[in-house]
Design a protein around this motif. Structure first.
Motif, PDB file in Angstrom:
ATOM      1  N   HIS A 174       0.735  -1.179   0.219  1.00 40.96           N
ATOM      2  CA  HIS A 174       0.116   0.019  -0.233  1.00 40.96           C
ATOM      3  C   HIS A 174       0.903   1.250   0.034  1.00 40.96           C
ATOM      4  CE1 HIS A 174      -3.709   2.256   0.688  1.00 40.96           C
ATOM      5  NE2 HIS A 174      -3.190   2.766   1.532  1.00 40.96           N
ATOM      6  N   HIS A 175       0.598   2.247  -0.975  1.00 41.52           N
ATOM      7  CA  HIS A 175       1.615   3.414  -1.065  1.00 41.52           C
ATOM      8  C   HIS A 175       1.168   4.317   0.228  1.00 41.52           C
ATOM      9  CE1 HIS A 175       3.092   2.256  -4.925  1.00 41.52           C
ATOM     10  NE2 HIS A 175       1.692   1.819  -5.179  1.00 41.52           N
ATOM     11  N   GLY A 176       1.967   4.523   1.077  1.00 36.92           N
ATOM     12  CA  GLY A 176       1.700   5.204   2.375  1.00 36.92           C
ATOM     13  C   GLY A 176       1.237   4.598   3.541  1.00 36.92           C
ATOM     14  N   ALA A 177       0.612   4.776   4.414  1.00 32.84           N
ATOM     15  CA  ALA A 177       0.200   3.975   5.509  1.00 32.84           C
ATOM     16  C   ALA A 177      -0.213   2.625   5.380  1.00 32.84           C
ATOM     17  CB  ALA A 177      -0.252   4.636   6.682  1.00 32.84           C
ATOM     18  N   MET A 178       0.428   1.534   5.628  1.00 31.85           N
ATOM     19  CA  MET A 178       0.209   0.250   5.410  1.00 31.85           C
ATOM     20  C   MET A 178      -0.346  -0.585   6.660  1.00 31.85           C
ATOM     21  SD  MET A 178       2.089  -2.354   3.027  1.00 31.85           S
ATOM     22  CE  MET A 178       2.176  -3.899   2.902  1.00 31.85           C
ATOM     23  N   MET A 179       0.530  -0.281   7.680  1.00 33.69           N
ATOM     24  CA  MET A 179       0.192  -1.130   8.749  1.00 33.69           C
ATOM     25  C   MET A 179       0.274  -0.156   9.998  1.00 33.69           C
ATOM     26  SD  MET A 179       2.445  -4.634   8.335  1.00 33.69           S
ATOM     27  CE  MET A 179       1.488  -5.671   9.464  1.00 33.69           C
ATOM     28  N   ALA A 180      -0.361  -0.361  11.315  1.00 39.20           N
ATOM     29  CA  ALA A 180      -0.760   0.153  12.212  1.00 39.20           C
ATOM     30  C   ALA A 180       0.376   0.409  13.183  1.00 39.20           C
ATOM     31  CB  ALA A 180      -1.908  -0.029  12.951  1.00 39.20           C
ATOM     32  N   SER A 181       0.347   1.290  13.962  1.00 36.31           N
ATOM     33  CA  SER A 181       1.181   1.516  15.226  1.00 36.31           C
ATOM     34  C   SER A 181       0.637   0.413  16.274  1.00 36.31           C
ATOM     35  CB  SER A 181       1.225   2.829  15.922  1.00 36.31           C
ATOM     36  OG  SER A 181      -0.290   3.420  16.281  1.00 36.31           O
ATOM     37  N   ALA A 182       1.555   0.019  17.262  1.00 41.09           N
ATOM     38  CA  ALA A 182       0.992  -1.015  18.083  1.00 41.09           C
ATOM     39  C   ALA A 182       1.259  -0.535  19.729  1.00 41.09           C
ATOM     40  CB  ALA A 182       1.750  -2.477  17.697  1.00 41.09           C
ATOM     41  N   ASP A 183       0.513   0.066  20.381  1.00 46.72           N
ATOM     42  CA  ASP A 183       0.939   0.274  21.627  1.00 46.72           C
ATOM     43  C   ASP A 183       0.015  -0.427  22.701  1.00 46.72           C
ATOM     44  OD1 ASP A 183       2.284   2.451  20.566  1.00 46.72           O
ATOM     45  OD2 ASP A 183       0.632   3.784  20.544  1.00 46.72           O
ATOM     46  N   GLU A 184       0.270  -0.415  23.785  1.00 45.56           N
ATOM     47  CA  GLU A 184      -0.116  -1.427  24.723  1.00 45.56           C
ATOM     48  C   GLU A 184      -0.560  -0.457  25.995  1.00 45.56           C
ATOM     49  OE1 GLU A 184       0.653  -5.149  28.152  1.00 45.56           O
ATOM     50  OE2 GLU A 184       2.224  -4.511  26.372  1.00 45.56           O
ATOM     51  N   MET A 239      -4.657  -3.339  10.261  1.00 43.45           N
ATOM     52  CA  MET A 239      -4.410  -2.646  11.578  1.00 43.45           C
ATOM     53  C   MET A 239      -3.184  -3.409  12.472  1.00 43.45           C
ATOM     54  SD  MET A 239      -5.945  -0.016  11.434  1.00 43.45           S
ATOM     55  CE  MET A 239      -5.904   0.819  12.968  1.00 43.45           C
ATOM     56  N   GLY A 240      -2.648  -4.510  12.062  1.00 47.42           N
ATOM     57  CA  GLY A 240      -1.583  -5.143  12.683  1.00 47.42           C
ATOM     58  C   GLY A 240      -0.313  -4.324  12.677  1.00 47.42           C
ATOM     59  N   GLY A 241       0.414  -4.669  13.687  1.00 46.43           N
ATOM     60  CA  GLY A 241       1.488  -3.803  13.758  1.00 46.43           C
ATOM     61  C   GLY A 241       2.934  -4.740  13.247  1.00 46.43           C
ATOM     62  N   GLU A 242       4.023  -3.849  12.978  1.00 46.96           N
ATOM     63  CA  GLU A 242       5.226  -4.681  12.570  1.00 46.96           C
ATOM     64  C   GLU A 242       6.207  -3.532  12.675  1.00 46.96           C
ATOM     65  OE1 GLU A 242       8.183  -6.100  10.815  1.00 46.96           O
ATOM     66  OE2 GLU A 242       6.386  -7.285  10.300  1.00 46.96           O
ATOM     67  N   ASP A 243       7.399  -4.251  13.348  1.00 46.28           N
ATOM     68  CA  ASP A 243       8.458  -3.210  13.714  1.00 46.28           C
ATOM     69  C   ASP A 243       9.170  -2.700  12.548  1.00 46.28           C
ATOM     70  OD1 ASP A 243      10.336  -5.285  13.122  1.00 46.28           O
ATOM     71  OD2 ASP A 243      11.236  -5.167  15.229  1.00 46.28           O
ATOM     72  N   PHE A 244       9.220  -3.145  11.171  1.00 44.47           N
ATOM     73  CA  PHE A 244       9.821  -2.634  10.049  1.00 44.47           C
ATOM     74  C   PHE A 244       9.476  -1.028  10.065  1.00 44.47           C
ATOM     75  CE2 PHE A 244      10.660  -1.832   5.705  1.00 44.47           C
ATOM     76  CZ  PHE A 244      11.758  -2.398   5.277  1.00 44.47           C
ATOM     77  N   ALA A 245       8.413  -0.887  10.601  1.00 39.34           N
ATOM     78  CA  ALA A 245       7.863   0.399  10.684  1.00 39.34           C
ATOM     79  C   ALA A 245       9.233   1.648  11.136  1.00 39.34           C
ATOM     80  CB  ALA A 245       6.659   0.769  11.503  1.00 39.34           C
ATOM     81  N   SER A 246       9.646   1.057  12.021  1.00 39.75           N
ATOM     82  CA  SER A 246      10.713   1.778  12.516  1.00 39.75           C
ATOM     83  C   SER A 246      11.805   2.162  11.573  1.00 39.75           C
ATOM     84  CB  SER A 246      11.518   1.159  13.940  1.00 39.75           C
ATOM     85  OG  SER A 246      10.373   0.963  14.845  1.00 39.75           O
ATOM     86  N   TYR A 247      12.168   1.218  10.866  1.00 43.32           N
ATOM     87  CA  TYR A 247      13.309   1.563   9.696  1.00 43.32           C
ATOM     88  C   TYR A 247      12.780   2.765   8.747  1.00 43.32           C
ATOM     89  CZ  TYR A 247      15.082  -2.866  11.160  1.00 43.32           C
ATOM     90  OH  TYR A 247      15.873  -3.957  11.897  1.00 43.32           O
ATOM     91  N   LEU A 248      11.664   2.834   8.391  1.00 49.57           N
ATOM     92  CA  LEU A 248      10.863   3.542   7.503  1.00 49.57           C
ATOM     93  C   LEU A 248      10.722   4.792   8.070  1.00 49.57           C
ATOM     94  CD1 LEU A 248       8.140   1.279   5.903  1.00 49.57           C
ATOM     95  CD2 LEU A 248      10.381   1.915   5.080  1.00 49.57           C
TER      96      LEU A 248
END
Length: 384
Positions: free
Chosen positions: A174-184, A327-336
């Motif tokens: 998905h171009h842009g936001a593809m997966m969600a943040s994941a906070d507890e 809406m699942g999370g993925e820590d690859f987000a931190s690299y991006l």
């Protein structure tokens, strides 16, 4: 382009099944790391210092003097789930299994490295190979590799997920936001306990918790722009010891998911106000503990367009699909957050992958491994 031979495919399957039989939890992937290191050294790939058990390799392309570097990432950790089924390569470690496909990701990246190492003189960039620990935990392995500074070497980064939610034969993003943040979050309600037959003498935290659980949903339905996805879910409630005693404390444990950093930032304050207001209204006190997890995964515009072009040129335009955000999370987000890049789903749904991720019977469809290997290989070979 960059076809994957049957012998290389069989090697990938062999590696993947070995990893599946010998899963390791987040932060404990030492046997997996040892196997990865052994194979990388056999390929003549340099190892880069990083926090164990993650492993980082550097394959120098061209004549060895290239200045640009592209990173490829695979996660290595398994989940604390008792595997079910009768596959011949079932987990040998009771209570631990690769129920998300990370064994496949590791095997795919190792095999791509093996293929790339044989044509390194032809490569337009150096390749940083990130075999990452602890994707399923927080603090995450991605954050640790970023702190180690190894990701600073990369000019761009790509990752894949073998995805049960997408049909076999389809690859997309998905171009842009593809997966969600994941906070507890953890909300502790402090009331006043007493006898179940005399609730008027108590401040019942269970009753208050029932109001609070409903009120939290008003944040999403009435305080967040309906065009901005957001989820607040209470997944765990702890209170009481027996049927006729009202406890003095109740604890709610849950997760917050968003696709937008501004929405994410605002929800914490809204939760605090709602929690304190509801509890104060009943004469109770509460505390909100909020753990900031992975940020939203947002694909870079230029790199996601490039990844789409690679998929179309490698497999045909009909293979590419624009996937719906999840809406699942993925820590690859931190690299991006710090590097341009893109994350892709490799579809594998069908008879050989009928169970969802994190299910005790989950298994990947090994038929898609050649495509995943070719994709990662060509993300390097075709880099502009």
């Amino acid at each position: 382009m960059a076809a994957v031979s049957s012998s290389l495919t069989q090697w990938a399957i062999q590696v993947r099944r070995h990893l599946h039989e010998n899963p390791e939890l987040s932060g404990q992937e030492y046997e997996t790391a040892a196997l990865v290191k052994t194979h990388l050294l056999q390929m003549g790939i340099e190892l880069i210092d990083c926090t164990a058990p993650s492993v980082v390799g550097l394959l120098k392309g061209g004549d060895g003097s290239l200045t640009r570097t592209v990173a490829l990432r695979a996660d290595m950790d398994a989940l604390p789930i008792m595997e079910e089924g009768d596959k011949p390569y079932i987990s040998k470690k009771p209570g631990i299994t690769h129920a998300c496909g990370h064994d496949g990701h590791t095997a795919v990246l190792l095999t791509a490295a093996k293929q790339l190492s044989t044509i390194k003189q032809e490569l337009p960039v150096n390749v940083l190979l990130l075999f990452q620990s602890s994707e399923e935990a927080f603090p995450s392995g991605a954050e640790q590799l970023i702190r180690d500074g190894v990701v600073d070497r990369a000019d761009a980064i790509f990752g894949i997920h073998l995805w049960q939610g997408l049909p076999k034969g389809k690859i997309g993003l998905h171009h842009g936001a593809m997966m969600a943040s994941a906070d507890e979050f953890v909300i502790t309600i402090e009331g006043k306990g007493g006898h179940g037959s005399m609730p008027h003498q108590t401040i019942d935290p269970i009753y208050i918790a029932s109001h609070l659980i409903q009120a939290l949903q008003s944040i999403v339905s009435r305080q967040v722009n309906p065009l901005q996805p957001a989820v607040i879910s209470v997944g765990k409630v702890e209170a009481g010891t027996t049927y006729n005693i009202l406890p003095s404390r109740a604890i709610l444990n849950g997760t917050v998911r968003t696709m937008n950093q501004e929405v994410r930032d605002s929800i914490y304050g809204k939760m605090q106000r709602v929690s304190e207001g509801i509890c104060a209204g009943f004469g109770a006190r509460c505390t909100l503990e909020y753990s900031w997890g992975n940020p939203p995964l947002v694909n870079d515009k230029e790199m996601s367009a490039y990844a789409q072009a690679v998929v179309s040129e490698t497999f045909g335009a009909e293979t590419y699909t624009d996937v719906e955000p999840v809406m699942g999370g993925e820590d690859f987000a931190s690299y991006l957050v710090i590097k341009p890049g893109a994350f892709l789903f490799v579809g594998m749904a069908g008879d050989k992958s009928a169970w969802p991720h994190h299910h005790p019977r989950f298994d990947i469809n090994e038929d898609v491994l050649p495509d995943a290997i070719a994709l990662m290989t060509n993300l390097i070979r075709m880099f502009p």
